[in-house]
Every structure is written in C-alpha cells, then in structure tokens.
Scaffold this active site. Structure first.
Site, short mmCIF file in Angstrom:
data_model
loop_
_atom_site.label_atom_id
_atom_site.label_comp_id
_atom_site.label_asym_id
_atom_site.label_seq_id
_atom_site.Cartn_x
_atom_site.Cartn_y
_atom_site.Cartn_z
CB SER A 6 -0.88 0.03 1.25
OG SER A 6 -1.45 -1.22 1.48
CE1 TYR A 25 -7.87 -8.10 1.90
CE2 TYR A 25 -5.95 -8.46 3.27
CZ TYR A 25 -6.65 -7.69 2.38
OH TYR A 25 -6.13 -6.50 1.95
CB ALA A 68 0.80 -1.09 5.04
CG MET A 78 -3.99 -8.15 7.35
SD MET A 78 -5.56 -7.37 6.92
CE MET A 78 -5.92 -6.49 8.47
#
Ligand code: HPA
Length: 267
Positions: A28, A82, A110, A205
């Site tokens: 990101s 996800y 991030a 994540m």
C-alpha cells in the site's frame, strides 16, 4: 510447456528478451515506484495466472524495465489471502518471475507496530516472521520440494545490502519479526499482547505466503514494512483501512530511497 513458461513468453514478446534480475512487490502507498520503471506496464488481466485485477488493488500492472540501471519486474499489486481464501494466489506470478530470470525478490507491505521504538512512518526490515495464520501456500504441492527450509528465509546477504543502502541514505532501518494474520479484520488487543509475548514486532496481512513461495522457487528474499499504525490496543488512534492508506505514503519516500540506492549499488 508450463503455464508460467507461456506467460513468460508473452511478457518477453512485449518487454524484450533481456532477463530480469529482481522482482519487487509493492504494498500500500508505494505505487509511485512502479511508474518510475522505464519499460512496459502490462495489466494483470492480460497475464494468465496473475491475480484478478478486480480485487487486487489500485495498480494491478506488471512493470518490466530498468530502474536505477537494473532490469526489474515490479508488481504493482498483490492478491491477499483474505480476498479469496487462496494462500497461493501469488504462486503463478512468482513462477513467472523466476521464468523471467529473477534471482531475488523484495517484498514491501504496510504493517502495525508492536514496538514503542518503531512508530508510524518508520520502516522495519523483516529479520524473520511468524506464520500466525496456520495457512501455507504449499499445501497441496505434491513434490518433496514442499518441505522448504525456513531457517534463513529472510536472506542475511540481502538484508545486509539493504541495511548498507539505508545507512548510506541516513535512514533508520530497525529489524524485527513480522507476524502474519490472515485479516481482513484487524487483530484484537489480546491477540497483539499474545504476539508480543511470542516475539513479534509488527503485524500484517500479507508477505509471509510470498516469502514461503519465493523460497520454494529458489528466490532470495527480503521484505520491508512501512509502519502505518501502532497495533491494536497500543495507542488511542483508531485502526482502519482508511488510516493505513493515508499513513503508508509517510514511509514510502524513505523506502523508495533505500530501494533505489540498493539498485544503484547492484547496477
Ligand atoms: N494489522 C494488520 N495489518 C495491518 C495493520 C495492522 O495493525 N496496519 C497495516 N496493516
């Protein structure tokens, strides 16, 4: 011919035959660096096996060309576990990277920090990781190559080179352990206290499945986090995706300087 060989051929037809030295997956807020590559940008949608462009973020393009004198393949977006529940979503793209000749992969992401001395806007070089998801991108792989040693998954050589680049730029690059949670919900404060006890310094994540896949494919790997927030329960600030996106550019300029310096040293 494998799917990866076919996709690599397709890429070479557009980007030229010269082998790629290194792959870079952008997290990101780091999109700018992709656009600095002097070469071609190919939409993921035109590359069989690449992540679905509709779900994988803002710049789903593969940028192939020169950056600071080195031939690179920059992935403008990744697919996270996800999104579709697929831990090996990046496998085809990384297989193609290897087919293109890459020998190393630098990952960026991030992350939330668990360390009081690593604040939003700071960077952290991953010294190691904890796979807190229980998932593995190699589940289902049938060959014995699936038993990948992870002892030095985060390459000591590459880390030293990135540290040298950071030092030359006068940028602090603390090292720490990154814990992978699947997301997409953020962690609870109790989970963060647990991760701290277990030795985690940051949480995020992504990245871990890609490190495993890259080691499986024989690529040398390093990863750098840009810290966007203190992890759950460690500050009064509300954690949100909006906040992550707003804060990521804080570290991005420093990360870009380190990566450019590293590439110049290579080239
Ligand atoms: N947790 C998980 N992923 C993240 C965070 C976080 O606090 N910040 C940015 N990505």
């Amino acid at each position: 011919m494998t799917d990866a060989t076919r996709t690599a051929q397709l890429i070479r037809a557009r980007a030229g035959e010269e082998p790629v030295r290194l792959g870079l997956i952008l997290g990101s807020g780091l999109g700018h660096l992709a656009h600095a590559v002097e070469g071609v940008a190919i939409p993921y949608g035109e590359l069989p096996g690449f992540p679905d462009a509709r779900v994988s973020g803002h710049n789903p393009n593969l940028h192939i060309g020169m950056l600071e004198g080195v031939r690179v393949a920059v992935f403008g977006a990744r697919e996270h576990y996800y999104e579709n529940g697929n831990a090996s979503a990046m496998r085809p793209a990384l297989e193609v990277l290897r087919e293109l000749g890459a020998v190393e992969l630098i990952l960026t992401n991030a992350a939330g920090s668990l360390r009081p001395d690593i604040r939003p806007g700071d960077l952290m070089l991953l010294s190691d990781h904890i796979n807190q998801s229980g998932l593995n991108p190699l589940i289902g792989e049938k060959t014995d190559a699936r038993f990948v040693p992870m002892t030095e998954a985060h390459s000591p050589r590459l880390r030293a080179a990135l540290q040298a680049a950071a030092e030359a730029e006068g940028i602090a690059l603390p090292e720490g352990v990154y814990a992978w949670y699947s997301g997409p919900s953020f962690e609870t404060p109790a989970e963060i206290r647990m991760i701290r006890l277990l030795g985690g310094d940051a949480v995020g994540m992504s990245t871990v499945p890609e490190v495993i896949l890259a080691r499986f494919l024989g690529l040398e790997v390093a990863a750098i986090s840009t810290v966007t927030n203190m992890a759950a329960g460690l500050s009064d600030e509300k954690i949100s995706h909006e906040h992550t996106k707003a804060m990521a550019p804080l570290g991005a300029a420093k990360l870009e300087r380190i990566l450019r310096r590293y590439l110049r040293a290579l080239g």
